[in-house]
Enzyme design. Structure first.
Site, short mmCIF file in Angstrom:
data_model
loop_
_atom_site.label_atom_id
_atom_site.label_comp_id
_atom_site.label_asym_id
_atom_site.label_seq_id
_atom_site.Cartn_x
_atom_site.Cartn_y
_atom_site.Cartn_z
N LYS A 33 0.85 -1.19 0.00
CA LYS A 33 0.00 0.00 0.00
C LYS A 33 0.88 1.24 0.00
O LYS A 33 1.79 1.36 0.81
CB LYS A 33 -0.91 0.01 1.23
N LYS A 61 -7.34 7.88 -0.25
CA LYS A 61 -8.50 8.36 0.51
C LYS A 61 -9.20 9.49 -0.26
O LYS A 61 -9.39 10.60 0.24
CB LYS A 61 -8.09 8.81 1.91
N ILE A 62 -9.61 9.14 -1.45
CA ILE A 62 -10.21 10.11 -2.36
C ILE A 62 -11.46 10.72 -1.73
O ILE A 62 -12.33 10.01 -1.23
CB ILE A 62 -10.55 9.43 -3.70
N ASP A 64 -13.35 14.07 -2.97
CA ASP A 64 -13.55 15.32 -3.69
C ASP A 64 -14.84 15.24 -4.50
O ASP A 64 -15.64 14.32 -4.32
CB ASP A 64 -12.34 15.59 -4.59
N GLY A 167 0.26 -2.83 14.88
CA GLY A 167 1.66 -2.54 15.19
C GLY A 167 1.81 -1.24 15.93
O GLY A 167 1.47 -1.14 17.11
N SER A 168 2.28 -0.20 15.27
CA SER A 168 2.58 1.07 15.92
C SER A 168 1.35 1.74 16.51
O SER A 168 1.45 2.53 17.45
CB SER A 168 3.26 2.02 14.93
N ARG A 188 4.81 0.82 9.77
CA ARG A 188 6.06 1.15 10.45
C ARG A 188 6.76 -0.05 11.07
O ARG A 188 8.00 -0.11 11.09
CB ARG A 188 5.79 2.21 11.52
#
EC number: 4.1.1.23
Length: 214
Positions: A33, A61-62, A64, A167-168, A188
């Site tokens: 990604k 993350k369109i 508009d 994870g993070s 990450r």
């Protein structure tokens, strides 16, 4: 081993490093990604370069107006993206424009998010799922570190769910799989690792065990 369910997020601005990681792990993960930082630091051609070694999900993350959405979706499609992530809060016509412009590229709509302060989105996941269903999306983005939200979304759909927040951000890949995720996004914990290949292998093993137990 069965096909991986791991999607590796490369939220980097260093194109060379991103390509190095992609080439080293591309065959052992479900997809890679990429987000705006990597595209803005270089060019959209990075999509096609990574697509040579792995499926690519464009996390744009369109959000508009329909015309602009269509331009972004067509570009990602033409560059070889396997998937595109779009927001759904902009409404049916906006999201439908992404789906229509994407062709065979899979559209995942965001119906809940993984970060603190995302209540405005998350509290409205039912409405967002309704919009998404009507628009004809392929799947959903739902948080792997907010298991109650993920479980409720899973109950309402058989579509593919891709889950960030692992994870993070505190989530565990195995917990997300058990709560209903089909694909797990990890960033990450892998790309900041001294050995991304080994880090990805460990998460693949964790996911495989969770699938067996589920």
């Amino acid at each position: 081993m069965s096909e991986s369910r791991l999607v590796v997020a490369l939220d980097l601005t260093d194109k060379d490093r991103a390509l190095e990681i992609a080439r080293s792990i591309g065959r052992q993960v479900f997809a890679i990604k990429i987000n705006w930082p990597l595209v803005l630091a270089g060019s959209g051609s990075i999509i096609g370069e990574i697509a040579r070694v792995s499926r690519v999900v464009c996390d744009f993350k369109i959000a508009d107006i329909p015309n602009t959405n269509s331009i972004i979706a067509k570009f990602a499609r033409d560059q070889g993206a396997w998937g595109i992530i779009s927001h759904s809060f902009t409404g049916l016509e906006s999201l439908r424009s992404v789906v229509e412009a994407s062709g065979d590229t899979k559209v995942f709509s965001v119906v809940a998010m993984s970060h603190p302060g995302s209540d405005l989105i998350n509290d409205n996941y039912r409405k967002l799922m309704d919009i998404s269903e009507r628009a004809g999306v392929y799947g959903y983005i739902a948080p792997g570190n907010k298991l109650s939200d993920l479980s409720e979304i899973r109950k309402r759909t058989k579509k593919t769910i891709m889950s960030p927040g692992i994870g993070s951000q505190g989530g565990r890949a195995s917990d997300a799989i058990k709560a209903g995720a089909d694909l797990v996004i990890v960033g990450r914990s892998i790309y900041e690792s001294a050995d991304p290949v080994t880090a990805a292998e460990a998460i693949n093993e964790e996911i495989a065990k969770a699938v067996e137990q589920n």
